[in-house]
Every structure is written in structure tokens, then in C-alpha cells.
Scaffold this active site. Structure first.
Site, PDB file in Angstrom:
ATOM      1  N   HIS A  65       1.070  -1.052   0.250  1.00 56.79           N
ATOM      2  CA  HIS A  65       0.069  -0.135   0.159  1.00 56.79           C
ATOM      3  C   HIS A  65       0.902   0.721  -0.275  1.00 56.79           C
ATOM      4  CE1 HIS A  65      -3.387  -2.505   1.008  1.00 56.79           C
ATOM      5  NE2 HIS A  65      -2.591  -2.576   1.867  1.00 56.79           N
ATOM      6  N   HIS A  94       4.855   6.598   6.921  1.00 56.38           N
ATOM      7  CA  HIS A  94       4.920   6.176   5.723  1.00 56.38           C
ATOM      8  C   HIS A  94       4.749   7.459   4.906  1.00 56.38           C
ATOM      9  CE1 HIS A  94       1.276   5.961   8.050  1.00 56.38           C
ATOM     10  NE2 HIS A  94       0.572   6.168   6.683  1.00 56.38           N
ATOM     11  N   HIS A  96       2.275   8.683   1.332  1.00 59.23           N
ATOM     12  CA  HIS A  96       1.375   8.963   0.469  1.00 59.23           C
ATOM     13  C   HIS A  96       1.324   9.693  -1.029  1.00 59.23           C
ATOM     14  CE1 HIS A  96      -1.435   7.113   3.076  1.00 59.23           C
ATOM     15  NE2 HIS A  96      -1.056   7.733   4.147  1.00 59.23           N
ATOM     16  N   HIS A 119       3.498  10.901   6.956  1.00 57.31           N
ATOM     17  CA  HIS A 119       3.272  10.214   8.360  1.00 57.31           C
ATOM     18  C   HIS A 119       3.763  10.038   8.977  1.00 57.31           C
ATOM     19  CE1 HIS A 119      -1.389  10.502   6.366  1.00 57.31           C
ATOM     20  NE2 HIS A 119      -0.462  11.686   6.935  1.00 57.31           N
ATOM     21  N   THR A 202      -6.320   5.012   6.892  1.00 58.96           N
ATOM     22  CA  THR A 202      -6.509   3.496   5.854  1.00 58.96           C
ATOM     23  C   THR A 202      -7.881   2.911   6.754  1.00 58.96           C
ATOM     24  OG1 THR A 202      -5.004   2.648   6.922  1.00 58.96           O
ATOM     25  CG2 THR A 202      -4.963   3.470   4.460  1.00 58.96           C
TER      26      THR A 202
HETATM   27  O1  1SD Z   1      -2.228   4.549   6.814  1.00 57.91           O
HETATM   28  C1  1SD Z   1      -1.747   4.310   7.626  1.00 57.91           C
HETATM   29  C2  1SD Z   1      -1.599   2.810   8.185  1.00 57.91           C
HETATM   30  O2  1SD Z   1      -0.399   2.405   7.364  1.00 57.91           O
HETATM   31  C3  1SD Z   1      -1.284   1.907   9.814  1.00 57.91           C
HETATM   32  O3  1SD Z   1      -0.179   2.864   9.275  1.00 57.91           O
HETATM   33  C4  1SD Z   1      -2.072   3.679  10.513  1.00 57.91           C
HETATM   34  C5  1SD Z   1      -1.991   2.367  11.866  1.00 57.91           C
HETATM   35  O4  1SD Z   1      -1.940   1.315  11.892  1.00 57.91           O
HETATM   36  O5  1SD Z   1      -1.868   4.317   9.894  1.00 57.91           O
HETATM   37  C6  1SD Z   1      -2.550   5.163   9.214  1.00 57.91           C
HETATM   38  S1  1SD Z   1      -2.623   6.419   9.056  1.00 57.91           S
HETATM   39  O6  1SD Z   1      -3.592   7.013   9.359  1.00 57.91           O
HETATM   40  O7  1SD Z   1      -1.286   6.705   9.313  1.00 57.91           O
HETATM   41  N1  1SD Z   1      -2.487   7.124   6.890  1.00 57.91           N
HETATM   42 ZN    ZN Z   2      -0.548   7.401   6.139  1.00 59.25          ZN
END
Ligand code: 1SD
Ligand code: ZN
Length: 258
Positions: A65, A94, A96, A119, A202
């Protein structure tokens, strides 16, 4: 697998609510931040603990992802202060992004999109881990940073982009060659930020996140952003992985300036 979601078609964001109830909630993320409607505040300073450490053995992986950056060795960096009560411990970071440089960020500012967003996810220390933390409304904080195009390469990102070239296939991991420091990849001004209560962007979209969106973008070259677009999921290249904005509802966004 219960974890199958994507960004297009029948597994895309408009369908997440069918399998994950919370994705249809009233306090979802991302949102558009209308700067004329924010409430200006002067919160206590944020402590960014361990952000200038040189961390060895950082893992970079493609989870199908996004790109995940994780730290093996303890102690993990942490944050406290600002709108936060108590300490929050680093879990992972991570990104986006979008198909091209005109969009890709999740939150927007005055309906402006940025080409990419970082993030950094932290869980509240008293809940011990992310799994427990997502059961509490103050369980997580995510520090969000927008990217903006620059004509020059950002040298601190070279280690990330070279690692990315080795994780283009989904569910692959590499260890970074050089020590990694959080501060090196962040913008200079960490004092001005927007903060609001929202959700994971997500599935399962849990409404447990204290969002901090830093105002100053990170400047990155087009070529460096392009490397992210080479990553593959099970269904082909991850050309975009941002959720569209959600209604703000009864929420207030605070804007911290010192
Ligand atoms: O998309 C992430 C997801 O991969 C996971 O890291 C989650 C936390 O456990 O967070 C979302 S996000 O809201 O940081 N995009
Ligand atoms: Zn995120």
C-alpha cells in the site's frame, strides 16, 4: 484476507465503509483545512525526543500500500507536548502520493493538494503498542508533513530513494545503508502546525488519531518523488495511495503559532 483494500474500483475508498464500519464515521481523515476557520492557539512546545539521533539498521519496506520506514532498536524516538497528554512512542512512518505532482497529499490546505505527504505514526506509551492504542480515542498521534517541489534534490532523501529501488515488489524489505536521522528529512520550522481529531486514513479508519499537520512543507525534487511511483502492489504500480477528503462535521481545527 480481511485486509484487502485499495484506492480504485470495488476496493476503493468509497467502498471501505461496507467492510469497515468506522470508515463511514463522522470524524474521519483526511480533511480540508480552511485556514479562515481555524482557531489560533499557543500550545506548549513539542519535545521531539531522539529526532536528531543517528539510527542504524532502519528498515524500509513495501507493504503493498505504501513505503514503511521502521526502527528496530530501542529506544524509539518519541514526542510529547503541544496538544498531547503524555508521551507518544514512534511506531513507523510512511508516505501517500499521487499519479503526478498536482495531487497526492491526504489533508489539503484551502483545497490545495501537495504531491506527497509523510506520516510519522506514534502510539500513546501507556497503551504499550499500536494494537492496544487504537482501542482508545487518544491512542495515536500522526505527525503529517507536506511535500512541495524543488528544483534541487534533497540529499537526505537519497538514502530513502535508493532503498526504494530495492523494494519495488510488494512485501519486500531492505535495511538502510547509512544511519538515519528523523530531523534530516523534516522541514526547518516545526513550531507552526494545525491540529485536529480524526482517524486512520486507511481501513479500519479508527477514530483515534490526534493529527498534527505541519505548515512548512518539505522541499523535494520531482525525480525523487517519481521513485515512489515505481513501487508495486499486487495489482500493479502504486500510482496513488491517498484517501479523498472527508466531511469535517462538528470538528474544530486549531492552528498553533508561538
Ligand atoms: O495508512 C496508515 C496505516 O498503514 C497504518 O500505519 C495506520 C496506523 O496503524 O495508520 C494509517 S494513517 O492514518 O497514518 N495513514
Ligand atoms: Zn498515512
Amino acid at each position: 484476507r480481511g485486509e484487502d483494500f485499495g484506492y480504485d474500483g470495488v476496493i476503493g475508498p468509497t467502498h471501505w465503509g461496507e467492510r469497515y464500519r468506522e470508515c463511514a464515521g463522522k470524524h474521519q481523515s483526511p480533511i480540508n483545512i480552511n485556514v479562515l476557520r481555524v482557531k489560533q492557539v499557543s500550545l506548549p512546545d513539542i519535545a521531539f525526543v531522539g529526532f536528531d539521533d543517528s539510527i542504524d539498521g532502519v528498515h524500509v519496506s513495501n507493504n503493498g500500500h505504501t513505503v514503511l520506514i521502521e526502527v528496530e532498536n530501542e529506544p524509539h524516538p518519541r514526542v510529547r507536548g503541544g496538544p498531547l497528554e503524555g508521551d507518544y512512542v514512534f511506531s513507523q512512518m510512511h508516505f501517500h502520493w499521487g499519479d503526478n505532482d498536482t495531487f497526492g497529499s491526504e489533508d489539503k490546505i484551502n483545497h490545495r493538494s501537495f504531491p506527497m505527504e509523510l506520516h510519522m505514526v506514534f502510539f500513546k506509551e501507556e497503551y504499550n503498542n499500536v494494537k492496544e492504542a487504537v482501542l482508545h480515542p487518544d491512542g495515536l498521534t500522526v505527525l503529517a508533513f507536506f511535500y512541495e517541489l524543488d528544483r534541487h534534490q534533497h540529499p537526505a532523501y537519497d538514502d530513502i530513494t535508493s532503498a526504494l529501488l530495492n523494494v519495488t515488489e510488494p512485501h519486500t524489505t531492505v535495511v538502510m545503508n547509512n544511519p538515519f536521522s528523523f530531523l534530516n528529512i523534516l522541514p526547518y520550522d516545526l513550531r507552526r502546525y494545525f491540529t485536529y481529531r480524526g482517524s486512520l486514513t486507511t481501513p479500519p479508519c479508527s477514530e483515534v488519531v490526534i493529527w498534527l499537520d505541519f505548515e512548512q512543507p518539505i522541499r523535494l525534487a520531482h525525480d525523487q518523488i517519481e521513485v515512489f511511483r515505481e513501487l508495486k502492489s499486487a495489482h500493479g504500480k502504486i500510482t496513488h495511495n491517498f484517501r479523498p477528503i472527508q466531511p469535517i462535521g462538528d470538528r474544530v481545527v486549531f492552528y498553533n503559532i508561538d
